[in-house]
Design a protein around this motif. Structure first.
Motif, short mmCIF file in Angstrom:
data_model
loop_
_atom_site.label_atom_id
_atom_site.label_comp_id
_atom_site.label_asym_id
_atom_site.label_seq_id
_atom_site.Cartn_x
_atom_site.Cartn_y
_atom_site.Cartn_z
N ASP A 71 0.84 -1.20 0.00
CA ASP A 71 0.00 0.00 0.00
C ASP A 71 0.88 1.25 0.00
OD1 ASP A 71 -1.83 2.01 0.45
OD2 ASP A 71 -2.46 1.29 2.43
N ALA A 72 0.72 2.06 -1.04
CA ALA A 72 1.46 3.33 -1.11
C ALA A 72 0.50 4.48 -1.34
CB ALA A 72 2.50 3.26 -2.22
N GLY A 73 -0.72 4.33 -0.85
CA GLY A 73 -1.71 5.39 -1.02
C GLY A 73 -2.99 4.91 -1.67
N VAL A 74 -3.40 3.67 -1.38
CA VAL A 74 -4.64 3.13 -1.91
C VAL A 74 -5.83 3.91 -1.34
CG1 VAL A 74 -6.12 1.08 -2.08
CG2 VAL A 74 -3.62 0.84 -2.16
N ALA A 75 -6.77 4.26 -2.21
CA ALA A 75 -7.98 4.95 -1.76
C ALA A 75 -8.95 3.91 -1.21
CB ALA A 75 -8.61 5.73 -2.91
N THR A 76 -8.86 3.63 0.07
CA THR A 76 -9.68 2.57 0.67
C THR A 76 -11.04 3.13 1.06
OG1 THR A 76 -8.98 2.95 2.95
CG2 THR A 76 -7.57 1.55 1.59
N GLU A 77 -12.05 2.28 0.96
CA GLU A 77 -13.41 2.66 1.33
C GLU A 77 -14.27 1.41 1.38
OE1 GLU A 77 -14.88 5.23 -1.69
OE2 GLU A 77 -14.44 3.82 -3.32
N PRO A 78 -15.35 1.42 2.17
CA PRO A 78 -16.28 0.29 2.14
C PRO A 78 -16.92 0.17 0.76
CG PRO A 78 -16.64 1.67 4.08
CD PRO A 78 -15.71 2.43 3.17
N PHE A 79 -17.38 -1.04 0.44
CA PHE A 79 -18.04 -1.30 -0.84
C PHE A 79 -19.48 -1.69 -0.54
CE2 PHE A 79 -18.34 -4.20 -4.75
CZ PHE A 79 -18.56 -3.13 -5.61
N PRO A 80 -20.44 -0.84 -0.88
CA PRO A 80 -21.82 -1.06 -0.44
C PRO A 80 -22.40 -2.42 -0.84
CG PRO A 80 -21.56 1.16 -1.31
CD PRO A 80 -20.28 0.44 -1.60
N GLU A 81 -21.99 -2.96 -1.98
CA GLU A 81 -22.57 -4.23 -2.44
C GLU A 81 -21.94 -5.45 -1.77
OE1 GLU A 81 -23.94 -6.34 -6.67
OE2 GLU A 81 -22.62 -4.57 -6.70
N ALA A 82 -20.86 -5.24 -1.04
CA ALA A 82 -20.12 -6.36 -0.45
C ALA A 82 -20.87 -6.96 0.73
CB ALA A 82 -18.74 -5.91 -0.02
N VAL A 83 -20.79 -8.28 0.85
CA VAL A 83 -21.29 -8.99 2.02
C VAL A 83 -20.13 -9.75 2.64
CG1 VAL A 83 -23.63 -9.22 1.12
CG2 VAL A 83 -21.95 -11.01 0.62
N ARG A 84 -20.19 -9.91 3.96
CA ARG A 84 -19.13 -10.63 4.66
C ARG A 84 -19.35 -12.13 4.47
NH1 ARG A 84 -15.55 -8.47 8.24
NH2 ARG A 84 -16.76 -6.55 8.10
N LEU A 85 -18.27 -12.84 4.15
CA LEU A 85 -18.34 -14.28 3.91
C LEU A 85 -17.75 -15.04 5.09
CD1 LEU A 85 -17.11 -14.25 0.19
CD2 LEU A 85 -19.48 -14.29 0.99
N GLY A 86 -18.31 -16.22 5.37
CA GLY A 86 -17.84 -17.04 6.48
C GLY A 86 -17.90 -18.51 6.14
N PRO A 87 -17.74 -19.37 7.13
CA PRO A 87 -17.70 -20.81 6.87
C PRO A 87 -18.89 -21.34 6.09
CG PRO A 87 -16.96 -20.34 9.10
CD PRO A 87 -17.45 -19.04 8.54
N ALA A 88 -20.08 -20.79 6.31
CA ALA A 88 -21.25 -21.28 5.59
C ALA A 88 -21.17 -20.99 4.09
CB ALA A 88 -22.52 -20.65 6.17
#
Length: 255
Positions: free
Chosen positions: A97-114
Protein backbone atom coordinates in the motif's frame (compact mmCIF):
# COMPACT_ATOMS: atom_id res chain seq x y z
CA UNK A 1 -0.89 1.37 15.65
CA UNK A 2 2.18 1.77 13.46
CA UNK A 3 3.37 -0.92 11.07
CA UNK A 4 6.68 -2.49 12.16
CA UNK A 5 9.26 -2.12 9.42
CA UNK A 6 11.74 -4.66 10.78
CA UNK A 7 11.67 -7.70 13.01
CA UNK A 8 13.78 -8.17 16.14
CA UNK A 9 16.68 -9.48 14.05
CA UNK A 10 16.55 -6.49 11.68
CA UNK A 11 14.75 -8.26 8.81
CA UNK A 12 11.63 -6.86 7.18
CA UNK A 13 8.48 -8.86 8.03
CA UNK A 14 7.62 -9.15 4.33
CA UNK A 15 10.99 -10.68 3.42
CA UNK A 16 9.65 -13.99 4.77
CA UNK A 17 5.91 -13.37 5.04
CA UNK A 18 4.96 -16.97 5.84
CA UNK A 19 7.43 -17.27 8.70
CA UNK A 20 6.57 -13.79 9.98
CA UNK A 21 2.86 -14.64 10.00
CA UNK A 22 3.27 -18.06 11.62
CA UNK A 23 5.43 -16.65 14.42
CA UNK A 24 3.12 -13.64 14.77
CA UNK A 25 -0.64 -13.15 14.37
CA UNK A 26 -1.13 -16.58 12.77
CA UNK A 27 0.93 -18.51 15.34
CA UNK A 28 -2.20 -20.42 16.38
CA UNK A 29 -2.25 -22.02 12.91
CA UNK A 30 1.43 -23.01 12.93
CA UNK A 31 2.57 -26.61 12.52
CA UNK A 32 6.27 -27.01 13.29
CA UNK A 33 9.01 -29.54 12.88
CA UNK A 34 12.55 -28.41 13.62
CA UNK A 35 13.06 -25.08 11.86
CA UNK A 36 10.13 -25.60 9.45
CA UNK A 37 6.73 -23.98 9.85
CA UNK A 38 3.61 -24.55 7.80
CA UNK A 39 -0.09 -23.77 7.74
CA UNK A 40 -2.45 -26.76 8.16
CA UNK A 41 -2.95 -28.45 4.80
CA UNK A 42 -6.64 -27.47 4.60
CA UNK A 43 -5.94 -23.80 5.47
CA UNK A 44 -3.10 -22.75 3.14
CA UNK A 45 -0.32 -24.53 1.24
CA UNK A 46 2.53 -22.29 2.44
CA UNK A 47 5.68 -23.46 4.24
CA UNK A 48 8.35 -21.26 5.83
CA UNK A 49 11.93 -22.39 5.19
CA UNK A 50 15.20 -21.05 6.64
CA UNK A 51 17.12 -18.78 4.26
CA UNK A 52 19.89 -21.37 3.95
CA UNK A 53 18.22 -24.76 4.54
CA UNK A 54 20.26 -27.81 5.46
CA UNK A 55 19.44 -31.38 4.46
CA UNK A 56 17.64 -31.96 7.76
CA UNK A 57 15.40 -28.93 7.07
CA UNK A 58 14.24 -30.49 3.81
CA UNK A 59 13.70 -33.76 5.70
CA UNK A 60 11.56 -31.94 8.25
CA UNK A 61 9.55 -30.26 5.48
CA UNK A 62 9.05 -33.68 3.87
CA UNK A 63 7.85 -35.16 7.15
CA UNK A 64 5.35 -32.33 7.64
CA UNK A 65 4.00 -32.65 4.09
CA UNK A 66 3.93 -36.46 4.10
CA UNK A 67 4.69 -38.89 1.24
CA UNK A 68 3.67 -37.42 -2.09
CA UNK A 69 2.68 -34.12 -0.45
CA UNK A 70 3.73 -30.73 -1.76
CA UNK A 71 5.88 -28.07 -0.14
CA UNK A 72 4.90 -24.63 -1.43
CA UNK A 73 7.13 -21.67 -0.72
CA UNK A 74 7.30 -17.97 -1.53
CA UNK A 75 10.16 -15.48 -1.14
CA UNK A 76 12.64 -18.33 -1.44
CA UNK A 77 14.99 -19.32 -4.28
CA UNK A 78 16.95 -22.33 -3.03
CA UNK A 79 16.33 -25.42 -5.22
CA UNK A 80 14.93 -28.49 -3.44
CA UNK A 81 16.99 -31.70 -3.21
CA UNK A 82 17.46 -33.66 -6.43
CA UNK A 83 14.95 -36.36 -5.48
CA UNK A 84 12.13 -33.81 -5.15
CA UNK A 85 9.93 -33.00 -8.17
CA UNK A 86 9.33 -29.31 -8.87
CA UNK A 87 5.76 -29.01 -10.13
CA UNK A 88 5.43 -25.21 -10.19
CA UNK A 89 7.78 -22.27 -10.17
CA UNK A 90 7.14 -18.70 -11.23
CA UNK A 91 8.42 -15.19 -10.79
CA UNK A 92 6.19 -12.96 -8.69
CA UNK A 93 5.93 -9.44 -7.37
CA UNK A 94 5.15 -8.19 -3.87
CA UNK A 95 3.20 -4.94 -3.81
CA UNK A 96 2.50 -2.75 -0.77
CA UNK A 97 0.00 0.00 0.00
CA UNK A 98 1.46 3.33 -1.11
CA UNK A 99 -1.71 5.39 -1.02
CA UNK A 100 -4.64 3.13 -1.91
CA UNK A 101 -7.98 4.95 -1.76
CA UNK A 102 -9.68 2.57 0.67
CA UNK A 103 -13.41 2.66 1.33
CA UNK A 104 -16.28 0.29 2.14
CA UNK A 105 -18.04 -1.30 -0.84
CA UNK A 106 -21.82 -1.06 -0.44
CA UNK A 107 -22.57 -4.23 -2.44
CA UNK A 108 -20.12 -6.36 -0.45
CA UNK A 109 -21.29 -8.99 2.02
CA UNK A 110 -19.13 -10.63 4.66
CA UNK A 111 -18.34 -14.28 3.91
CA UNK A 112 -17.84 -17.04 6.48
CA UNK A 113 -17.70 -20.81 6.87
CA UNK A 114 -21.25 -21.28 5.59
CA UNK A 115 -20.18 -19.64 2.29
CA UNK A 116 -17.19 -21.92 1.70
CA UNK A 117 -18.91 -24.18 -0.89
CA UNK A 118 -19.79 -21.11 -2.98
CA UNK A 119 -16.29 -19.66 -2.47
CA UNK A 120 -14.66 -22.89 -3.62
CA UNK A 121 -16.94 -23.00 -6.66
CA UNK A 122 -16.00 -19.43 -7.60
CA UNK A 123 -12.31 -20.24 -7.17
CA UNK A 124 -12.73 -23.30 -9.41
CA UNK A 125 -14.25 -21.09 -12.12
CA UNK A 126 -11.77 -18.23 -11.89
CA UNK A 127 -8.46 -19.76 -10.66
CA UNK A 128 -7.11 -16.86 -8.56
CA UNK A 129 -4.62 -19.07 -6.70
CA UNK A 130 -4.69 -21.36 -3.66
CA UNK A 131 -7.95 -21.33 -1.70
CA UNK A 132 -8.80 -24.28 0.54
CA UNK A 133 -11.72 -25.34 2.76
CA UNK A 134 -10.41 -23.45 5.83
CA UNK A 135 -8.69 -20.51 4.12
CA UNK A 136 -11.64 -18.35 5.15
CA UNK A 137 -10.39 -18.61 8.77
CA UNK A 138 -7.30 -16.52 7.97
CA UNK A 139 -9.07 -13.16 7.95
CA UNK A 140 -11.89 -11.07 6.54
CA UNK A 141 -13.49 -12.18 3.27
CA UNK A 142 -15.94 -10.02 1.36
CA UNK A 143 -18.01 -11.01 -1.66
CA UNK A 144 -20.68 -9.89 -4.09
CA UNK A 145 -23.73 -12.01 -4.86
CA UNK A 146 -25.97 -11.59 -7.87
CA UNK A 147 -29.28 -13.46 -7.85
CA UNK A 148 -27.92 -15.44 -4.93
CA UNK A 149 -24.77 -16.56 -6.79
CA UNK A 150 -21.34 -15.54 -5.46
CA UNK A 151 -19.72 -13.79 -8.44
CA UNK A 152 -16.76 -11.93 -6.88
CA UNK A 153 -14.69 -11.97 -3.70
CA UNK A 154 -11.49 -10.85 -2.04
CA UNK A 155 -10.03 -11.47 1.40
CA UNK A 156 -7.01 -11.76 3.65
CA UNK A 157 -4.40 -14.51 3.79
CA UNK A 158 -0.95 -14.13 5.40
CA UNK A 159 -0.69 -11.71 8.32
CA UNK A 160 2.89 -10.81 9.26
CA UNK A 161 2.97 -8.48 12.25
CA UNK A 162 1.62 -5.10 11.19
CA UNK A 163 0.67 -6.27 7.70
CA UNK A 164 -2.14 -8.20 6.02
CA UNK A 165 -2.07 -9.79 2.57
CA UNK A 166 -5.02 -9.27 0.23
CA UNK A 167 -5.68 -12.49 -1.67
CA UNK A 168 -8.27 -14.61 -3.51
CA UNK A 169 -9.27 -11.63 -5.64
CA UNK A 170 -11.57 -13.09 -8.30
CA UNK A 171 -14.54 -12.14 -10.45
CA UNK A 172 -16.76 -14.31 -12.63
CA UNK A 173 -16.31 -13.77 -16.37
CA UNK A 174 -19.86 -12.44 -17.07
CA UNK A 175 -19.51 -9.59 -14.52
CA UNK A 176 -15.95 -8.49 -15.21
CA UNK A 177 -15.40 -4.87 -16.09
CA UNK A 178 -17.95 -3.66 -13.54
CA UNK A 179 -15.41 -2.66 -10.88
CA UNK A 180 -16.30 -5.47 -8.48
CA UNK A 181 -12.71 -6.61 -7.93
CA UNK A 182 -11.46 -3.06 -7.43
CA UNK A 183 -14.27 -2.30 -5.01
CA UNK A 184 -13.64 -5.43 -2.99
CA UNK A 185 -9.87 -4.86 -2.81
CA UNK A 186 -10.43 -1.32 -1.58
CA UNK A 187 -12.98 -2.57 0.97
CA UNK A 188 -10.66 -5.29 2.32
CA UNK A 189 -7.82 -2.75 2.44
CA UNK A 190 -10.15 -0.43 4.37
CA UNK A 191 -10.75 -3.15 7.01
CA UNK A 192 -7.00 -3.77 7.26
CA UNK A 193 -6.27 -0.07 7.71
CA UNK A 194 -9.00 0.17 10.37
CA UNK A 195 -6.94 -2.31 12.45
CA UNK A 196 -3.84 -0.14 12.07
CA UNK A 197 -2.19 -2.60 9.69
CA UNK A 198 -0.87 -2.11 6.15
CA UNK A 199 -2.24 -4.00 3.12
CA UNK A 200 0.07 -5.84 0.74
CA UNK A 201 -0.41 -8.45 -1.95
CA UNK A 202 1.36 -10.81 -4.31
CA UNK A 203 0.82 -11.31 -8.03
CA UNK A 204 2.43 -13.31 -10.80
CA UNK A 205 4.99 -11.11 -12.53
CA UNK A 206 3.67 -12.35 -15.88
CA UNK A 207 0.16 -11.08 -15.05
CA UNK A 208 1.03 -7.58 -16.18
CA UNK A 209 -2.60 -6.45 -16.49
CA UNK A 210 -3.28 -7.24 -12.82
CA UNK A 211 -0.02 -5.61 -11.72
CA UNK A 212 -0.86 -2.44 -13.66
CA UNK A 213 -4.34 -2.37 -12.11
CA UNK A 214 -2.95 -2.72 -8.58
CA UNK A 215 -0.38 0.01 -9.23
CA UNK A 216 -3.14 2.29 -10.57
CA UNK A 217 -5.03 1.67 -7.32
CA UNK A 218 -2.07 2.89 -5.25
CA UNK A 219 0.00 -0.24 -4.62
CA UNK A 220 3.73 -0.02 -5.28
CA UNK A 221 6.32 -2.66 -6.05
CA UNK A 222 8.31 -3.55 -2.95
CA UNK A 223 10.28 -6.50 -4.30
CA UNK A 224 10.34 -9.24 -6.87
CA UNK A 225 9.81 -12.67 -5.42
CA UNK A 226 9.43 -16.30 -6.43
CA UNK A 227 6.85 -19.04 -5.97
CA UNK A 228 7.89 -22.69 -5.79
CA UNK A 229 5.98 -25.92 -5.23
CA UNK A 230 7.78 -29.27 -5.06
CA UNK A 231 6.54 -32.80 -4.39
CA UNK A 232 8.03 -34.74 -1.50
CA UNK A 233 9.70 -38.02 -2.52
CA UNK A 234 7.54 -41.10 -2.02
CA UNK A 235 8.73 -42.99 -0.06
CA UNK A 236 10.13 -40.35 2.28
CA UNK A 237 13.91 -39.81 2.40
CA UNK A 238 15.59 -42.79 4.07
CA UNK A 239 17.08 -40.56 6.76
CA UNK A 240 13.59 -40.13 8.22
CA UNK A 241 13.07 -43.86 8.64
CA UNK A 242 16.58 -44.58 9.95
CA UNK A 243 17.09 -45.27 13.69
CA UNK A 244 16.86 -41.91 15.40
CA UNK A 245 15.66 -40.36 12.15
CA UNK A 246 12.59 -38.98 13.84
CA UNK A 247 15.02 -36.84 15.73
CA UNK A 248 12.48 -34.25 16.64
CA UNK A 249 9.57 -35.48 18.71
CA UNK A 250 8.46 -31.87 18.59
CA UNK A 251 7.11 -32.65 15.11
CA UNK A 252 3.59 -32.57 16.50
CA UNK A 253 1.55 -29.59 15.40
CA UNK A 254 1.65 -26.53 17.58
CA UNK A 255 -1.78 -24.93 17.70
Amino acid sequence: MSTPRTTADGAHPLDSPVGSALTGPHAHFAERRGRILRYPADVAPWFAMPDAPEARDWDDAAALAGPGGAVTITAFREPPPDDWEVVFHAEGVQLVDAGVATEPFPEAVRLGPADVPDMLALVERTRPGPFLPRTVELGTYLGVRRDGVLVAMAGERMRPSGWSEISAVCTDEPVRGQGLGTGLVRAVAHEIRQRGETPFLHAAAANTNAVRLYEAMGFALRRRTFFLSALVPDPLPTRLSAPGGDRDARAAAVR
